[in-house]
Write a protein that holds these residues in place. Structure first.
Motif, short mmCIF file in Angstrom:
data_model
loop_
_atom_site.label_atom_id
_atom_site.label_comp_id
_atom_site.label_asym_id
_atom_site.label_seq_id
_atom_site.Cartn_x
_atom_site.Cartn_y
_atom_site.Cartn_z
N PRO A 121 9.65 63.06 6.63
CA PRO A 121 10.98 63.69 6.73
C PRO A 121 11.25 64.22 8.13
N PRO A 122 12.49 64.12 8.57
CA PRO A 122 12.85 64.72 9.86
C PRO A 122 12.86 66.23 9.71
N LYS A 123 12.97 66.93 10.82
CA LYS A 123 12.99 68.38 10.78
C LYS A 123 14.25 68.86 10.06
N PHE A 124 14.04 69.66 9.01
CA PHE A 124 15.17 70.16 8.24
C PHE A 124 15.81 71.34 8.99
N ASN A 125 16.92 71.05 9.63
CA ASN A 125 17.64 72.08 10.37
C ASN A 125 19.14 71.91 10.18
N ARG A 126 19.91 72.71 10.90
CA ARG A 126 21.36 72.66 10.76
C ARG A 126 21.92 71.29 11.12
N THR A 127 21.32 70.63 12.13
CA THR A 127 21.80 69.32 12.58
C THR A 127 21.70 68.29 11.46
N LEU A 128 20.57 68.29 10.75
CA LEU A 128 20.37 67.33 9.66
C LEU A 128 21.39 67.56 8.55
N PHE A 129 21.64 68.81 8.21
CA PHE A 129 22.58 69.11 7.13
C PHE A 129 24.01 68.75 7.52
N ILE A 130 24.38 69.00 8.77
CA ILE A 130 25.72 68.62 9.23
C ILE A 130 25.86 67.10 9.19
N TYR A 131 24.81 66.39 9.61
CA TYR A 131 24.82 64.93 9.57
C TYR A 131 24.99 64.43 8.13
N ALA A 132 24.20 64.99 7.21
CA ALA A 132 24.25 64.55 5.81
C ALA A 132 25.60 64.86 5.18
N ILE A 133 26.12 66.07 5.43
CA ILE A 133 27.40 66.46 4.84
C ILE A 133 28.56 65.66 5.43
N GLY A 134 28.55 65.50 6.77
CA GLY A 134 29.65 64.79 7.42
C GLY A 134 29.62 63.29 7.17
N THR A 135 28.47 62.65 7.52
CA THR A 135 28.38 61.20 7.45
C THR A 135 28.31 60.68 6.02
N PHE A 136 27.59 61.37 5.15
CA PHE A 136 27.38 60.85 3.80
C PHE A 136 28.30 61.49 2.76
N VAL A 137 28.30 62.80 2.67
CA VAL A 137 29.09 63.45 1.62
C VAL A 137 30.58 63.31 1.88
N MET A 138 31.06 63.81 3.03
CA MET A 138 32.50 63.77 3.29
C MET A 138 33.01 62.35 3.48
N GLN A 139 32.31 61.57 4.31
CA GLN A 139 32.81 60.22 4.58
C GLN A 139 32.91 59.38 3.32
N TYR A 140 31.78 59.20 2.64
CA TYR A 140 31.76 58.25 1.53
C TYR A 140 32.44 58.79 0.28
N ALA A 141 32.33 60.09 0.02
CA ALA A 141 33.00 60.64 -1.16
C ALA A 141 34.51 60.46 -1.05
N PHE A 142 35.06 60.72 0.14
CA PHE A 142 36.51 60.60 0.31
C PHE A 142 36.95 59.14 0.46
N VAL A 143 36.12 58.28 1.04
CA VAL A 143 36.46 56.85 1.10
C VAL A 143 36.47 56.26 -0.30
N PHE A 144 35.44 56.56 -1.09
CA PHE A 144 35.38 56.05 -2.46
C PHE A 144 36.54 56.59 -3.28
N THR A 145 36.89 57.87 -3.06
CA THR A 145 38.01 58.46 -3.79
C THR A 145 39.33 57.81 -3.39
N ALA A 146 39.50 57.55 -2.08
CA ALA A 146 40.72 56.90 -1.60
C ALA A 146 40.89 55.52 -2.24
N MET A 147 39.80 54.76 -2.33
CA MET A 147 39.88 53.44 -2.94
C MET A 147 40.10 53.54 -4.44
N HIS A 148 39.54 54.57 -5.05
CA HIS A 148 39.77 54.81 -6.48
C HIS A 148 41.24 55.10 -6.74
N LEU A 149 41.89 55.75 -5.78
CA LEU A 149 43.31 56.11 -5.91
C LEU A 149 44.24 54.95 -5.58
#
Length: 323
Positions: free
Chosen positions: A53-81
């Protein structure tokens, strides 16, 4: 860039372009948040057992939330709509302009005049889509994709900071090895090791970041999609949707990112990143061929403007002064 790397760059952008059509097929059986959670569950498991695992710090969480959670959750939701795969692939590229602005305000990176011109041209393309909302691009879908682009941009900044930190540590180790062993073999070995380490580090970032995203997305889905969490959702899902999920996880995410990381580590970003312009092109073409999306004049105009803006923002033009 060598022929093999050029071919790999085209292959990855083709995979990522086609991926939008597979997302549409996956959404036929699964709600958007659940599908996104499943994507990152299978991305993380079982690879978390084999990757440090990479070092668990603020950078990793921002990366995960921005790139994975926000990006894909809203892209999938947009296509669902109702947002079409082709237009989604195109509009999402606005993230490049947002990343440039965030890099300027957060990291203090300079913005060239050509990048400003490129952003203005891209905004014209964005305006063309905004003036033709409805049908293939509902207003709610349009807003969701913009939010996804903003999330991806914050993830890009976090990823850049994480890569910079990892590169500094790698260079320190390489310098120490070079000091201890002053031979060509040791230098070559150090260089090869650095490239492999960079690739593994990028894959670990995707896998462990995906695990963080999976937890957050599963909780969100249980809250907002409670009724769909029943055995029938999984047993009655079509084979096409399950195969689409497999493509999204193993081909688009793991193989796509797995090939893209070595490309970036062994070539300059200025040579690799322009290939990303092919993603919306492949996305639109495959959506037309596989889902029957209709190409209109305004879609072509928006694509030309956005891609031209991206090209202007990414290509450096050198002017030689005559003596």
């Amino acid at each position: 860039m060598s022929l093999i790397y050029t071919a790999l760059a085209v292959l990855v952008t083709f995979i990522w372009g086609v991926n939008f059509t597979f997302i549409a097929w996956g959404l036929e059986s699964f709600p958007p948040l659940m599908l996104t959670a499943l994507r990152f569950f299978f991305t993380a498991v079982p690879l978390i057992l084999f990757l440090k695992p990479p070092k668990f710090n603020r950078t990793l969480f921002i990366y995960a939330i921005g790139t994975f959670v926000m990006q894909y959750a809203f892209v999938f939701t947009a296509m669902h709509l109702g947002s079409s795969p082709g237009l989604t692939a195109l509009l999402l590229q606005i993230q490049i302009f947002i990343t440039v602005l965030l890099a300027y305000f957060i990291l203090g990176e300079a913005v060239s005049r050509m990048q400003i011109v490129g952003m203005l041209v891209g905004v014209l393309g964005l305006s063309v889509i905004a003036l033709n909302l409805g049908g293939d691009m509902p207003l709610a879908g349009f807003v969701c994709i913009l939010i996804a682009a903003i999330g991806w941009s914050f993830g890009n900044i976090a990823s850049k900071q994480a890569s910079k930190q990892a590169s500094e540590k790698t260079l320190e180790k390489a310098a120490l090895q070079e000091t201890q062993q002053r031979t060509r073999v040791s230098v070559a070995t150090s260089s090869t090791g650095k490239n492999k380490a960079a690739a593994l580090s990028a894959l670990a970032l995707v896998v462990w970041g995906g695990l963080i995203a999976c937890v957050m997305l599963t909780i969100s889905s249980l809250i907002f999609e409670t009724d769909t969490w029943q055995l029938a959702t999984f047993t009655e899902a079509s084979l096409k949707s399950w195969l689409s999920l497999g493509f999204i996880v193993y081909i688009s995410t793991l193989i796509g990112f797995g090939l893209w990381a070595p490309l970036l580590s062994q070539n300059t970003a200025s040579k690799v990143m322009p290939f990303a312009l092919l993603v919306p092109v492949f996305g639109m073409v495959t959506s037309v061929l596989l889902t029957g999306e209709v190409v209109t004049w305004w879609k072509m105009l928006a694509m030309m403007l956005i891609l031209s803006g991206l090209l202007l923002a990414n290509v450096k033009i050198k002017i030689k002064k005559s003596c």
